[in-house]
Enzyme design. Structure first.
Site, PDB file in Angstrom:
ATOM      1  N   ASP A   1      69.111  19.586  41.904  1.00 50.82           N
ATOM      2  CA  ASP A   1      68.802  21.006  42.106  1.00 50.82           C
ATOM      3  C   ASP A   1      68.306  21.281  43.520  1.00 50.82           C
ATOM      4  OD1 ASP A   1      66.396  19.663  41.778  1.00 50.82           O
ATOM      5  OD2 ASP A   1      65.964  20.550  39.834  1.00 50.82           O
TER       6      ASP A   1
ATOM      7  N   ASN B   1      56.814  22.273  31.063  1.00 52.51           N
ATOM      8  CA  ASN B   1      57.416  23.140  30.037  1.00 52.51           C
ATOM      9  C   ASN B   1      58.673  22.504  29.419  1.00 52.51           C
ATOM     10  OD1 ASN B   1      59.297  23.343  32.062  1.00 52.51           O
ATOM     11  ND2 ASN B   1      59.202  25.564  32.267  1.00 52.51           N
TER      12      ASN B   1
ATOM     13  N   HIS C   1      61.321  21.316  31.152  1.00 55.23           N
ATOM     14  CA  HIS C   1      62.584  21.457  31.887  1.00 55.23           C
ATOM     15  C   HIS C   1      63.072  20.118  32.438  1.00 55.23           C
ATOM     16  CE1 HIS C   1      60.542  22.582  36.012  1.00 55.23           C
ATOM     17  NE2 HIS C   1      60.706  21.292  35.925  1.00 55.23           N
TER      18      HIS C   1
ATOM     19  N   GLU D   1      65.269  25.739  32.562  1.00 50.59           N
ATOM     20  CA  GLU D   1      64.020  26.190  31.967  1.00 50.59           C
ATOM     21  C   GLU D   1      64.234  26.481  30.477  1.00 50.59           C
ATOM     22  OE1 GLU D   1      61.678  25.682  33.844  1.00 50.59           O
ATOM     23  OE2 GLU D   1      61.699  26.733  35.762  1.00 50.59           O
TER      24      GLU D   1
HETATM   25  C1  F6R Z   1      63.220  18.004  40.644  1.00 47.38           C
HETATM   26  C2  F6R Z   1      63.453  18.514  39.295  1.00 47.38           C
HETATM   27  C3  F6R Z   1      62.342  18.852  38.363  1.00 47.38           C
HETATM   28  C4  F6R Z   1      61.172  17.873  38.407  1.00 47.38           C
HETATM   29  C5  F6R Z   1      60.064  18.333  37.462  1.00 47.38           C
HETATM   30  C6  F6R Z   1      58.844  17.440  37.546  1.00 47.38           C
HETATM   31  O1  F6R Z   1      64.444  17.756  41.313  1.00 47.38           O
HETATM   32  O2  F6R Z   1      64.579  18.686  38.939  1.00 47.38           O
HETATM   33  O3  F6R Z   1      62.845  18.919  37.049  1.00 47.38           O
HETATM   34  O4  F6R Z   1      61.617  16.601  38.047  1.00 47.38           O
HETATM   35  O5  F6R Z   1      59.693  19.647  37.766  1.00 47.38           O
HETATM   36  O6  F6R Z   1      58.269  17.589  38.799  1.00 47.38           O
HETATM   37  P1  F6R Z   1      57.089  16.648  39.303  1.00 47.38           P
HETATM   38  O7  F6R Z   1      57.672  15.285  39.433  1.00 47.38           O
HETATM   39  O8  F6R Z   1      56.679  17.210  40.637  1.00 47.38           O
HETATM   40  O9  F6R Z   1      56.029  16.707  38.251  1.00 47.38           O
END
Ligand code: F6R
Length: 243
Positions: free
Chosen positions: A70, A138, A140, A145
């Site tokens: 992403d 959450n 994701h 989401e």
């Molecule tokens: C990042 C991504 C997100 C993160 C998730 C956890 O490329 O796709 O899904 O993996 O938000 O983020 P952290 O590791 O910062 O807790």
């Protein structure tokens, strides 16, 4: 627990080293393969360890093709908050992944074109050997989401308020966090041959339990992983609290 291969580690450092072992093993067995990358705070320690392994000549990354999950939208790849910048500075530049083999969604300014191009690029190459994933508080994965349906393919998404809040730590002002992103869909992610899910910290413990053992529902996007046949999960003690 279903078909998951689960590695429980004591802390973030061990989680990073164990994840690096799993990922570098996959690269060693397919040095010219396609691999899927994630950003965020969770994989940072693993990237450091992979850079160390690369510097020691134990694993080579120059032959791989990379696709990231992403990217914020809109954002310039040169912006220090972009995921392009993150990947370049923390991994790709340091291990010699050629520019021509780094794929990150976005850059065209027409999101529809960007999403279609990304899917076309993914479809025209080999399947992703191993996709690295983190999980949001959450539930994701990528920026899929919680919603009423599982998004199939790469798409533009409005970020959830909780995601904007979580990611504010990376920005000078919370108001600077982009409100939208382009992300691979859950369907795109599920196409990967193998998945490496990394989860650290107590704040993720409950959602991880829900994702792995609760109902499969788009309200917890990571629950789709229960339908994948080859998922390796590396957790630290805090994240494994309810497993
Ligand atoms: C990042 C991504 C997100 C993160 C998730 C956890 O490329 O796709 O899904 O993996 O938000 O983020 P952290 O590791 O910062 O807790």
């Amino acid at each position: 627990m279903k078909n998951f291969r689960l590695f429980k580690t004591n802390d973030y450092e061990e989680l990073s080293i164990q994840s690096a072992r799993v990922f570098s093993g996959a690269v060693l067995s397919k040095p010219n393969g396609t691999f899927g990358f994630a950003t965020g705070s969770t994989p940072e320690g693993m990237y450091k360890e992979l850079v160390r392994l690369s510097n020691e000549g134990l694993v080579l990354f120059s032959g791989i093709t990379a696709f990231n999950l992403d990217e914020y939208y809109p954002i310039a790849p040169s912006d220090e908050q972009s995921y392009s910048y993150f990947m370049a500075k923390k991994f790709f530049d340091l291990v010699g992944v050629p520019l021509s083999k780094r794929n990150i969604p976005g850059a065209n300014n027409d999101p529809k074109i960007d999403c279609d191009l990304y899917e076309e690029k993914l479809a025209s190459g080999d399947l992703i050997e191993m996709q690295i994933l983190g999980i949001g508080t959450n539930g994701h994965i990528g920026f899929n989401e919680p919603s009423d349906t599982f998004p199939g393919r790469t798409h533009l998404v409005r970020l959830a308020e909780s995601t904007i809040k979580s990611n504010a730590k990376f920005f000078k002002h919370p108001a600077d966090v982009p409100k939208s992103a382009i992300t691979m869909g859950v369907g795109t992610i599920m196409m990967a041959k193998r998945i490496l899910l990394m989860v650290s910290g107590e704040a993720k413990a409950e959602i991880l339990r829900d994702a792995l053992t609760g109902p499969i529902t788009p309200l917890v996007p990571a629950s789709a992983l229960q339908l994948h046949r080859n998922v390796t999960i590396v957790v630290d003690k805090a994240a494994a609290k309810y497993l």
